[in-house]
Scaffold this motif. Structure first.
Motif, mmCIF file in Angstrom:
data_model
loop_
_atom_site.group_PDB
_atom_site.id
_atom_site.type_symbol
_atom_site.label_atom_id
_atom_site.label_comp_id
_atom_site.label_asym_id
_atom_site.label_seq_id
_atom_site.Cartn_x
_atom_site.Cartn_y
_atom_site.Cartn_z
ATOM 1 N N GLY A 1 0.816 -1.204 0.000
ATOM 2 C CA GLY A 1 0.000 0.000 0.000
ATOM 3 C C GLY A 1 0.855 1.261 0.000
ATOM 4 N N SER A 2 0.247 2.378 -0.383
ATOM 5 C CA SER A 2 0.974 3.649 -0.470
ATOM 6 C C SER A 2 0.225 4.757 0.258
ATOM 7 C CB SER A 2 1.159 4.067 -1.940
ATOM 8 O OG SER A 2 1.944 3.137 -2.640
ATOM 9 N N LEU A 3 0.973 5.566 0.984
ATOM 10 C CA LEU A 3 0.470 6.808 1.555
ATOM 11 C C LEU A 3 1.028 7.933 0.698
ATOM 12 C CD1 LEU A 3 0.174 7.909 5.232
ATOM 13 C CD2 LEU A 3 1.347 9.395 3.615
ATOM 14 N N VAL A 4 0.129 8.727 0.102
ATOM 15 C CA VAL A 4 0.550 9.778 -0.828
ATOM 16 C C VAL A 4 0.276 11.145 -0.213
ATOM 17 C CG1 VAL A 4 0.348 10.704 -3.154
ATOM 18 C CG2 VAL A 4 0.056 8.257 -2.770
ATOM 19 N N ILE A 5 1.334 11.924 -0.069
ATOM 20 C CA ILE A 5 1.238 13.244 0.544
ATOM 21 C C ILE A 5 0.927 14.278 -0.540
ATOM 22 C CG2 ILE A 5 2.525 15.035 1.783
ATOM 23 C CD1 ILE A 5 4.197 12.622 2.953
ATOM 24 N N VAL A 6 -0.192 14.984 -0.356
ATOM 25 C CA VAL A 6 -0.554 16.048 -1.296
ATOM 26 C C VAL A 6 -0.776 17.383 -0.584
ATOM 27 C CG1 VAL A 6 -1.596 14.442 -2.955
ATOM 28 C CG2 VAL A 6 -3.038 15.497 -1.192
ATOM 29 N N GLY A 7 -0.715 17.378 0.753
ATOM 30 C CA GLY A 7 -1.007 18.594 1.503
ATOM 31 C C GLY A 7 0.219 19.356 1.939
ATOM 32 N N GLN A 8 1.015 18.755 2.821
ATOM 33 C CA GLN A 8 2.158 19.455 3.389
ATOM 34 C C GLN A 8 3.310 19.550 2.397
ATOM 35 O OE1 GLN A 8 3.340 21.442 5.269
ATOM 36 N NE2 GLN A 8 5.133 20.864 6.433
ATOM 37 N N VAL A 9 3.763 20.773 2.147
ATOM 38 C CA VAL A 9 4.967 21.017 1.341
ATOM 39 C C VAL A 9 6.030 21.507 2.314
ATOM 40 C CG1 VAL A 9 5.978 22.278 -0.580
ATOM 41 C CG2 VAL A 9 3.574 21.617 -0.661
ATOM 42 N N GLY A 10 6.880 20.606 2.757
ATOM 43 C CA GLY A 10 7.867 20.972 3.764
ATOM 44 C C GLY A 10 8.098 19.832 4.726
ATOM 45 N N PRO A 11 8.601 20.123 5.929
ATOM 46 C CA PRO A 11 9.015 19.067 6.862
ATOM 47 C C PRO A 11 7.846 18.317 7.479
ATOM 48 C CG PRO A 11 9.246 21.228 7.899
ATOM 49 C CD PRO A 11 8.905 21.479 6.462
ATOM 50 N N LEU A 12 8.112 17.059 7.820
ATOM 51 C CA LEU A 12 7.212 16.218 8.599
ATOM 52 C C LEU A 12 7.923 15.825 9.887
ATOM 53 C CD1 LEU A 12 6.040 13.805 5.757
ATOM 54 C CD2 LEU A 12 4.636 15.589 6.819
ATOM 55 N N GLU A 13 7.148 15.304 10.851
ATOM 56 C CA GLU A 13 7.801 14.713 12.014
ATOM 57 C C GLU A 13 8.678 13.549 11.547
ATOM 58 O OE1 GLU A 13 7.667 16.008 14.880
ATOM 59 O OE2 GLU A 13 5.933 17.338 14.717
ATOM 60 N N GLU A 14 9.711 13.237 12.305
ATOM 61 C CA GLU A 14 10.656 12.197 11.890
ATOM 62 C C GLU A 14 9.940 10.869 11.656
ATOM 63 O OE1 GLU A 14 14.536 9.901 13.747
ATOM 64 O OE2 GLU A 14 14.160 11.993 14.296
ATOM 65 N N PRO A 15 10.073 10.317 10.444
ATOM 66 C CA PRO A 15 9.369 9.060 10.156
ATOM 67 C C PRO A 15 10.137 7.843 10.652
ATOM 68 C CG PRO A 15 10.504 9.817 8.197
ATOM 69 C CD PRO A 15 10.753 10.854 9.259
ATOM 70 N N SER A 16 9.399 6.793 10.968
ATOM 71 C CA SER A 16 10.008 5.503 11.278
ATOM 72 C C SER A 16 9.903 4.609 10.049
ATOM 73 C CB SER A 16 9.274 4.841 12.446
ATOM 74 O OG SER A 16 9.687 3.488 12.578
ATOM 75 N N THR A 17 10.999 3.951 9.717
ATOM 76 C CA THR A 17 10.979 3.071 8.540
ATOM 77 C C THR A 17 10.415 1.685 8.855
ATOM 78 O OG1 THR A 17 13.232 2.254 8.959
ATOM 79 C CG2 THR A 17 12.998 4.229 7.568
ATOM 80 N N ALA A 18 10.234 1.377 10.146
ATOM 81 C CA ALA A 18 9.821 0.014 10.521
ATOM 82 C C ALA A 18 8.542 -0.439 9.824
ATOM 83 C CB ALA A 18 9.691 -0.086 12.038
ATOM 84 N N PRO A 19 7.439 0.333 9.889
ATOM 85 C CA PRO A 19 6.221 -0.163 9.230
ATOM 86 C C PRO A 19 6.357 -0.221 7.711
ATOM 87 C CG PRO A 19 5.886 2.070 10.064
ATOM 88 C CD PRO A 19 7.194 1.596 10.610
ATOM 89 N N MET A 20 7.239 0.594 7.133
ATOM 90 C CA MET A 20 7.459 0.524 5.684
ATOM 91 C C MET A 20 8.172 -0.772 5.325
ATOM 92 S SD MET A 20 8.677 4.400 4.819
ATOM 93 C CE MET A 20 8.527 5.596 6.143
ATOM 94 N N ILE A 21 9.252 -1.061 6.054
ATOM 95 C CA ILE A 21 10.040 -2.255 5.763
ATOM 96 C C ILE A 21 9.246 -3.524 6.062
ATOM 97 C CG2 ILE A 21 12.064 -3.579 6.518
ATOM 98 C CD1 ILE A 21 13.485 -0.850 6.904
ATOM 99 N N LEU A 22 8.532 -3.522 7.170
ATOM 100 C CA LEU A 22 7.829 -4.740 7.595
ATOM 101 C C LEU A 22 6.593 -5.041 6.754
ATOM 102 C CD1 LEU A 22 8.123 -4.326 11.462
ATOM 103 C CD2 LEU A 22 9.472 -5.822 9.973
ATOM 104 N N GLY A 23 6.087 -4.056 6.033
ATOM 105 C CA GLY A 23 4.900 -4.299 5.219
ATOM 106 C C GLY A 23 5.067 -3.900 3.759
ATOM 107 N N ARG A 24 6.306 -3.659 3.335
ATOM 108 C CA ARG A 24 6.573 -3.181 1.975
ATOM 109 C C ARG A 24 5.601 -2.048 1.610
ATOM 110 N NH1 ARG A 24 7.309 -7.926 -1.952
ATOM 111 N NH2 ARG A 24 5.086 -7.658 -2.351
ATOM 112 N N ARG A 25 5.463 -1.140 2.567
ATOM 113 C CA ARG A 25 4.573 0.000 2.394
ATOM 114 C C ARG A 25 5.378 1.182 1.869
ATOM 115 N NH1 ARG A 25 3.309 -2.165 7.816
ATOM 116 N NH2 ARG A 25 1.194 -3.041 7.815
ATOM 117 N N ARG A 26 4.700 2.100 1.214
ATOM 118 C CA ARG A 26 5.393 3.206 0.558
ATOM 119 C C ARG A 26 4.822 4.538 1.031
ATOM 120 N NH1 ARG A 26 3.878 -0.584 -3.281
ATOM 121 N NH2 ARG A 26 5.592 -1.704 -4.278
#
Length: 348
Positions: free
Chosen positions: A262-287
């Motif tokens: 699955g993919s989460l697509v950002i269309v709102g915020q142009v700029g910084p986000l809170e620090e992301p964790s890669t764990a759920p991306m790696i563990l679920g091949r999420r994007r």
């Protein structure tokens, strides 16, 4: 061409009437009398200088509809009297691979935004749709379908295409499970468009207070991000999430909601986000991805799609002299509708 609009003269000033000149028609130009102009959250960010210094005085507005008043000698697609629209860009190099693929928003040499950027030929700063008239090269003018309500069409040129493009890119259709974070100007269009494509849509919001509104738009309901048990139970339940939040925020709570691939697509915020964790991306091949408006071909497609499926933004029509109050409302919080300026209210 002499015209009048509303401009910001600094990053902390109110919008005020502004008389200025539109360029003389070039051979491939279309002159348009603007009937309605949508008010986008990015207009507020831009005039406030949130995205960097701006070339004031600045006339915002990139959700523009109106009628052709004259055309250049080489124009073939449009004639005087045609109902037309202009979106977030007014030029690109037209020569790179992206332009040739109809993805002018990703022009290798940089597309020209509708306001606040140097014209590719003259270098003068482009001015947007909070005005009576605009002059745009033919290739960046769009046709408004005959059966479309022009007074409600303007926000499709930004809110519509910004959410339509990722829905198309990620092949949303019947049976797709789509989450939409935020039910503001972008979010409510994402819901309507995804529903029209046949998807099962859930709004993801901090609370359930907008549930009735979400269901009216066609969503099956709201998932409250503040409800830890509900969020945990909703793990791996979405194929696509459209993130419309226009400020810095934490995406870590949303990524586990995606199914594998699955993919989460950002269309709102142009700029910084809170620090992301890669764990759920790696563990679920999420994007986690981003998406910027859409090309001219795709923008025409969303206009035609909305006309065919009777999909319109929720609009509140305002006078031009109400723009500062509208900006205050935008700054105060997410509205589940778009302000649209009736440009007939602007005194010449």
């Amino acid at each position: 061409m002499k015209t009048v609009g509303y401009a910001a003269h600094s990053d902390d000033a109110l919008m005020v009437p502004y008389h200025f000149e539109r360029r003389d028609l070039r051979s491939n130009d279309v002159a348009i009398e603007i009937s309605h102009s949508g008010v986008c959250h990015s207009d507020l960010h831009t005039v406030n200088g949130d995205w960097g210094p701006q070339p004031y005085p600045l006339v915002p507005g990139h959700e523009i509809v109106g009628v052709v008043t004259s055309i250049g000698s080489d124009v073939t697609k449009y004639k005087v009297g045609d109902r037309v629209a202009v979106g977030c860009m007014v030029d690109s190099c037209q020569e790179c691979d992206q332009c040739h693929h109809g993805e002018e928003q990703y022009c290798r040499n940089g597309m020209t935004p509708t306001y606040g950027a140097p014209d590719r030929i003259s270098g003068e700063i482009t001015q947007g749709g909070y005005s009576k008239h605009i002059v745009v090269r033919e290739e960046f003018v769009l046709s408004i379908p005959d059966n479309m309500d022009i007074s409600r069409a303007a926000p499709i040129l930004c809110a519509g295409i910004t959410t339509f493009s990722p829905l198309r890119t990620w092949n949303v259709g019947k049976g797709s499970r789509v989450g939409v974070i935020g039910l503001g100007g972008l979010g409510h269009m994402a819901v309507k468009l995804a529903v029209a494509m046949g998807a099962e849509v859930t709004v993801i919001s901090r609370s359930n207070k907008k549930e009735a509104q979400a269901k009216e738009l066609g969503a099956k309901g709201i998932l409250a991000s503040s409800d830890e048990a509900a969020m945990s139970a909703a793990g791996s339940s979405f194929d696509l999430i459209i993130d419309t939040v226009p400020t810095k925020h934490d995406i870590n709570i949303y990524v586990p909601l995606l199914d594998i691939d699955g993919s989460l697509v950002i269309v709102g915020q142009v700029g910084p986000l809170e620090e992301p964790s890669t764990a759920p991306m790696i563990l679920g091949r999420r994007r986690v991805a981003g998406s910027l408006i859409g090309g001219i071909k795709e923008t025409q497609e969303v206009l035609d799609f909305c006309a065919e499926h009777d999909v319109y933004p929720e609009c509140e029509i305002i006078r031009m002299d109400q723009i500062n109050d509208a900006f205050k409302s935008l700054a105060a919080g997410d509205l589940a509708h778009r302000y649209v300026i009736d440009m007939s209210s602007l005194e010449a």
